[in-house]
Design a protein around this motif. Structure first.
Motif, PDB file in Angstrom:
ATOM      1  N   LEU B  21       1.091  -1.088   0.097  1.00  0.00           N
ATOM      2  CA  LEU B  21      -0.042   0.203  -0.067  1.00  0.00           C
ATOM      3  C   LEU B  21       0.800   1.251  -0.054  1.00  0.00           C
ATOM      4  O   LEU B  21       2.016   1.159   0.668  1.00  0.00           O
ATOM      5  N   LYS B  22       0.535   2.086  -0.812  1.00  0.00           N
ATOM      6  CA  LYS B  22       1.307   3.513  -0.780  1.00  0.00           C
ATOM      7  C   LYS B  22       0.284   4.635  -0.242  1.00  0.00           C
ATOM      8  O   LYS B  22      -0.788   4.701  -0.640  1.00  0.00           O
ATOM      9  N   CYS B  23       1.110   5.595   0.214  1.00  0.00           N
ATOM     10  CA  CYS B  23       0.529   6.866   0.759  1.00  0.00           C
ATOM     11  C   CYS B  23       1.482   7.781   0.361  1.00  0.00           C
ATOM     12  O   CYS B  23       2.820   7.821   0.627  1.00  0.00           O
ATOM     13  N   GLU B  24       0.818   9.039   0.158  1.00  0.00           N
ATOM     14  CA  GLU B  24       1.879  10.098  -0.190  1.00  0.00           C
ATOM     15  C   GLU B  24       1.138  11.477   0.407  1.00  0.00           C
ATOM     16  O   GLU B  24      -0.179  11.743   0.125  1.00  0.00           O
ATOM     17  N   GLN B  25       1.660  12.158   0.945  1.00  0.00           N
ATOM     18  CA  GLN B  25       1.183  13.713   1.524  1.00  0.00           C
ATOM     19  C   GLN B  25       1.843  14.652   0.770  1.00  0.00           C
ATOM     20  O   GLN B  25       3.147  14.884   0.521  1.00  0.00           O
ATOM     21  N   HIS B  26       0.908  15.657   0.325  1.00  0.00           N
ATOM     22  CA  HIS B  26       1.456  16.953  -0.334  1.00  0.00           C
ATOM     23  C   HIS B  26       1.405  18.285   0.620  1.00  0.00           C
ATOM     24  O   HIS B  26       1.009  19.224   0.257  1.00  0.00           O
ATOM     25  N   LEU B  27       1.286  17.839   1.973  1.00  0.00           N
ATOM     26  CA  LEU B  27       1.067  18.957   3.068  1.00  0.00           C
ATOM     27  C   LEU B  27       2.436  19.587   3.622  1.00  0.00           C
ATOM     28  O   LEU B  27       2.238  20.380   4.390  1.00  0.00           O
ATOM     29  N   GLY B  28       3.411  19.010   3.266  1.00  0.00           N
ATOM     30  CA  GLY B  28       4.697  19.658   3.942  1.00  0.00           C
ATOM     31  C   GLY B  28       4.866  19.192   5.366  1.00  0.00           C
ATOM     32  O   GLY B  28       5.444  19.578   6.119  1.00  0.00           O
ATOM     33  N   HIS B  29       4.103  18.038   5.712  1.00  0.00           N
ATOM     34  CA  HIS B  29       4.245  17.518   7.127  1.00  0.00           C
ATOM     35  C   HIS B  29       5.330  16.843   7.248  1.00  0.00           C
ATOM     36  O   HIS B  29       6.186  16.315   6.432  1.00  0.00           O
ATOM     37  N   ASN B  30       5.814  16.263   8.593  1.00  0.00           N
ATOM     38  CA  ASN B  30       7.151  15.568   9.060  1.00  0.00           C
ATOM     39  C   ASN B  30       6.651  14.338   9.760  1.00  0.00           C
ATOM     40  O   ASN B  30       7.675  13.566  10.000  1.00  0.00           O
ATOM     41  N   ALA B  31       5.377  13.925   9.741  1.00  0.00           N
ATOM     42  CA  ALA B  31       4.998  12.618  10.633  1.00  0.00           C
ATOM     43  C   ALA B  31       3.886  12.119   9.887  1.00  0.00           C
ATOM     44  O   ALA B  31       3.212  12.707   9.200  1.00  0.00           O
ATOM     45  N   MET B  32       3.836  10.712   9.792  1.00  0.00           N
ATOM     46  CA  MET B  32       2.855   9.956   8.954  1.00  0.00           C
ATOM     47  C   MET B  32       2.573   8.744   9.678  1.00  0.00           C
ATOM     48  O   MET B  32       3.406   8.308  10.559  1.00  0.00           O
TER      49      MET B  32
END
Lengths: 111, 114
Positions: B21-32
């Motif tokens: 499974l893949k996740c990508e964040q485009h919010l400039g966050h540093n924790a996932m």
């Protein structure tokens, strides 16, 4: 350890009725509190959050929640619901860098 | 529009398969984060990554293996799963800065293990 209880598992209302969903948390120290909503087929969205300050928090779509420290509660309210508010509502409380969620309340609003 | 995307949205796999499974964040966050959402149960936190370092493994079986190559991408590698692993897997991200660490969620991957 933090735990979150949502007492109403399934709520059915008619449009224009008032809504109050209960949420209680267990840990009494500094806590951040959240309400998330999940509309059918959609992702979890933030409704509102409390970190500090005014215990009455206003969120999107006319929702508000009141933090009552003495009761360890953070109930969600809306004075007049709409059919489009049909969704599942989740209360969450922080524990360090983690979020602890309640089991959710399913709200059905009939026209 | 969430700012957190997940692929695939639906996945059916056998117990002997390997998938990711893949996740990508485009919010400039540093924790996932990875969560598991099963019917009638609270969201269960599985893993936390802070600045690409795993800081939480919530007693998750080893058949789930996370990977965080950078702050924007998070994977969940699956192998030899069981039918009870069927659930909605949610990814979230947050900005670890100050007290506001609000988590923002992706749409999830609906997984069915046969």
């Amino acid at each position: 350890a933090q735990s979150v209880s949502q007492h109403n598992h399934h709520v059915i209302l008619s449009e224009a009725a008032s809504l109050e969903l209960g949420c209680n948390y267990s840990y009494g120290g500094t806590v951040n509190l959240f309400w998330y909503v999940q509309y059918p087929g959609q992702h979890l969205q933030l409704l509102l959050k409390y970190f500090s300050g005014d215990p009455l928090v206003k969120g999107i779509k006319g929702f508000e929640a009141e933090f009552i420290k003495s009761k360890f509660s953070f109930n969600l309210r809306k004075p007049s619901v709409q059919w489009s508010d049909t969704a599942e509502y989740f209360c969450a409380a922080s524990e360090g860098d983690k979020l602890i969620f309640g089991t959710g309340t399913r709200l059905q609003v009939f026209p | 529009e969430t700012g957190v995307t997940q692929t695939p949205r639906h996945l059916v796999m056998g117990m002997t398969n390997k998938k990711s499974l893949k996740c990508e964040q485009h919010l400039g966050h540093n924790a996932m984060y990875w969560y598991k959402q099963s019917a009638k149960k609270p969201l269960e936190l599985m893993f936390v990554y802070n600045f690409k370092e795993q800081t939480e493994n919530n007693s998750v079986p080893s058949r789930f293996s996370p990977e965080c190559p950078n702050s924007s991408h998070l994977f969940l590698h699956l192998h030899t799963l069981q039918p009870e692993d069927s659930a909605l897997y949610l990814c979230a991200s947050s900005l670890r800065q100050g007290r506001d660490e609000t988590q923002y969620f992706g749409p999830g991957t609906r997984l069915l293990v046969l």
